[in-house]
Design a protein around this motif. Sequence first.
Motif, PDB file in Angstrom:
ATOM      1  N   ALA A  19       0.645  -1.494   0.200  1.00 17.54           N
ATOM      2  CA  ALA A  19       0.090  -0.037  -0.031  1.00 17.54           C
ATOM      3  C   ALA A  19       0.711   1.205  -0.241  1.00 17.54           C
ATOM      4  N   GLU A  20       2.074   1.220  -0.759  1.00 19.71           N
ATOM      5  CA  GLU A  20       2.770   2.512  -0.408  1.00 19.71           C
ATOM      6  C   GLU A  20       2.386   4.066  -1.129  1.00 19.71           C
ATOM      7  N   ASN A  21       1.584   4.046  -1.621  1.00 18.39           N
ATOM      8  CA  ASN A  21       0.841   4.848  -2.557  1.00 18.39           C
ATOM      9  C   ASN A  21       0.446   5.370  -1.487  1.00 18.39           C
ATOM     10  N   GLY A  22      -0.658   4.354  -0.819  1.00 15.80           N
ATOM     11  CA  GLY A  22      -1.474   4.976  -0.122  1.00 15.80           C
ATOM     12  C   GLY A  22      -0.990   5.418   1.384  1.00 15.80           C
ATOM     13  N   LYS A  23       0.587   4.876   1.508  1.00 14.42           N
ATOM     14  CA  LYS A  23       1.262   5.741   3.102  1.00 14.42           C
ATOM     15  C   LYS A  23       1.405   7.149   3.071  1.00 14.42           C
ATOM     16  N   GLU A  24       1.738   7.305   1.912  1.00 18.30           N
ATOM     17  CA  GLU A  24       1.331   9.218   1.620  1.00 18.30           C
ATOM     18  C   GLU A  24       0.534   9.371   1.961  1.00 18.30           C
ATOM     19  N   ALA A  69      -9.086   4.183   1.265  1.00 19.63           N
ATOM     20  CA  ALA A  69      -8.450   3.919  -0.203  1.00 19.63           C
ATOM     21  C   ALA A  69      -7.500   2.859   0.156  1.00 19.63           C
ATOM     22  N   TYR A  70      -6.298   3.579   1.337  1.00 24.62           N
ATOM     23  CA  TYR A  70      -5.274   2.605   1.730  1.00 24.62           C
ATOM     24  C   TYR A  70      -5.914   0.680   2.134  1.00 24.62           C
ATOM     25  N   GLU A  71      -7.172   0.735   2.494  1.00 26.79           N
ATOM     26  CA  GLU A  71      -7.575  -0.419   3.057  1.00 26.79           C
ATOM     27  C   GLU A  71      -8.087  -1.409   1.864  1.00 26.79           C
ATOM     28  N   ALA A  72      -8.397  -0.171   0.868  1.00 29.64           N
ATOM     29  CA  ALA A  72      -9.251  -1.124  -0.916  1.00 29.64           C
ATOM     30  C   ALA A  72      -7.844  -1.552  -1.293  1.00 29.64           C
ATOM     31  N   LYS A  73      -7.340  -1.211  -1.156  1.00 26.67           N
ATOM     32  CA  LYS A  73      -5.551  -1.452  -1.428  1.00 26.67           C
ATOM     33  C   LYS A  73      -5.082  -2.566  -0.681  1.00 26.67           C
ATOM     34  N   GLY A  74      -5.351  -2.764   0.194  1.00 21.35           N
ATOM     35  CA  GLY A  74      -4.995  -4.083   0.870  1.00 21.35           C
ATOM     36  C   GLY A  74      -4.283  -3.914   2.313  1.00 21.35           C
ATOM     37  N   GLY A  75      -4.437  -2.849   2.745  1.00 18.18           N
ATOM     38  CA  GLY A  75      -3.787  -2.342   3.907  1.00 18.18           C
ATOM     39  C   GLY A  75      -4.409  -2.703   5.047  1.00 18.18           C
ATOM     40  N   LYS A  76      -4.063  -3.103   6.639  1.00 24.29           N
ATOM     41  CA  LYS A  76      -4.363  -3.473   7.507  1.00 24.29           C
ATOM     42  C   LYS A  76      -4.668  -2.784   8.725  1.00 24.29           C
TER      43      LYS A  76
END
Length: 76
Positions: A19-24, A69-76
């Motif tokens: 979730a690299e992009n979501g991290k930002e 968005a982060y969660e949708a990309k697999g973030g926990k």
Amino acid sequence: MNRTLALVLGLALVTPASAENGKEDLKRYCTGDATTYCGGMDPGGEEMKACFTKHRKDLSENCRRAIDAYEAKGGK
């Protein structure tokens, strides 16, 4: 190290590489909310995650969207 910087770094540490992009986006849109609602907590701890869950309705719209968005990309 000031508290806000520690919080930003903590948010970066709890995000998986997938979730690299979501991290930002989490750092950009949620740091202020984290400081407001969860400021005395370990930024990388489970307590911080629980705090965000507890205050979900209080978070800024941009922060909620970044979390979704982060969660949708697999973030926990």
